[in-house]
Design an enzyme around this catalytic site. Sequence first.
Site, PDB file in Angstrom:
ATOM      1  N   HIS A 189     -20.008 -34.445  17.057  1.00  0.00           N
ATOM      2  CA  HIS A 189     -18.659 -34.828  16.757  1.00  0.00           C
ATOM      3  C   HIS A 189     -18.602 -35.397  15.666  1.00  0.00           C
ATOM      4  O   HIS A 189     -19.576 -35.819  15.074  1.00  0.00           O
ATOM      5  CB  HIS A 189     -18.148 -35.951  17.872  1.00  0.00           C
ATOM      6  N   ARG A 240     -27.502 -37.814  12.423  1.00  0.00           N
ATOM      7  CA  ARG A 240     -26.755 -37.338  11.544  1.00  0.00           C
ATOM      8  C   ARG A 240     -27.012 -35.837  11.265  1.00  0.00           C
ATOM      9  O   ARG A 240     -28.263 -35.516  11.007  1.00  0.00           O
ATOM     10  CB  ARG A 240     -26.631 -37.842  10.159  1.00  0.00           C
TER      11      ARG A 240
END
Length: 315
Positions: A172, A192
């Site tokens: 997301h 990340r």
Amino acid sequence: MKEPIFLRPSFQERIWGGNRLRAKYGYQIPSENTGECWAISAHQNGESVVRFGPFEGMTLAELWAKHKRLFGYHSSEKFPLLTKILDANDDLSVQVHPDDAYAKTYENGELGKTECWYIIDCEKDAELILGHTAKTKKELIEMMKERRWDRLLQRVKIKPGDFFYVPSGTIHALCKGTLVLETQQSSDTTYRVYDYNRRDKDGKLRDLHIDKAIDVTTISHQKEELKQSTIQLKNATITTFVKNHYFTVYKWSIHNHLEMEQNHGFQVASVLNGEGTLVANNHVFTIRKGDHFILPYEMGQFELNGELELIVAHP
Ligand code: ZN
């Protein structure tokens, strides 16, 4: 304690942050790149402090440790929730969070991070990234290696008032021009995946965590169907956005007057819009947008007056 406990947020600078937390809520932010208001937080990376009253100056973590009764003797060792307001003045990195079991093993006993978003405001035609198109782990790895981000990442159109549930394992990202209230597990563990090749003010790329991200990503992406429900009262509307193992999240829209009973272990509340009063234990508290408070275990009956919009949650 039969009265609300008001908290002072802490703020976090981010390369994607802006100044809307000051413009919209009047907060004294540390810079023009302020990304996050940690509004109700007992996490060591940004703790809320009690603003006034008998517990003035104590951190929420201290309250949790020393005054279990305020929270209905909740069994969790750590305060379980974290409420943030995020100002995405630019795209956030594409990321994924682990669940409790993975975080416990690989992140020094941290909690996992299931989160959800209430869109306070956004630009016209704004979007966010939610989910991916890979059908197998092999496909996910290939598409990441080949940097086929446009193919891999799913985009969703958003508008103010929308609500999204983001369980751990979901890829997301918030995108530019979005102001969001986030209710999440009290965790700061992020893997990340992609950062748009951005460099910080020292010219450095931020770290990526591709291997861990692949470990924890749910494949294939599971679209969450939320069963929202709404109760229409004479002068208020109560919407339940999500109710699950980690949290239940509501929106209280008050048009003049609402009488409530605090009948959970405790609740956390954030005023997103409006101004009015909260009356509890024969005391009148003025509340306005940008205020955050806890409704403690023994609060009992209370009332809210004014034109107010709040996001409220409990574990
Ligand atoms: Zn996240």
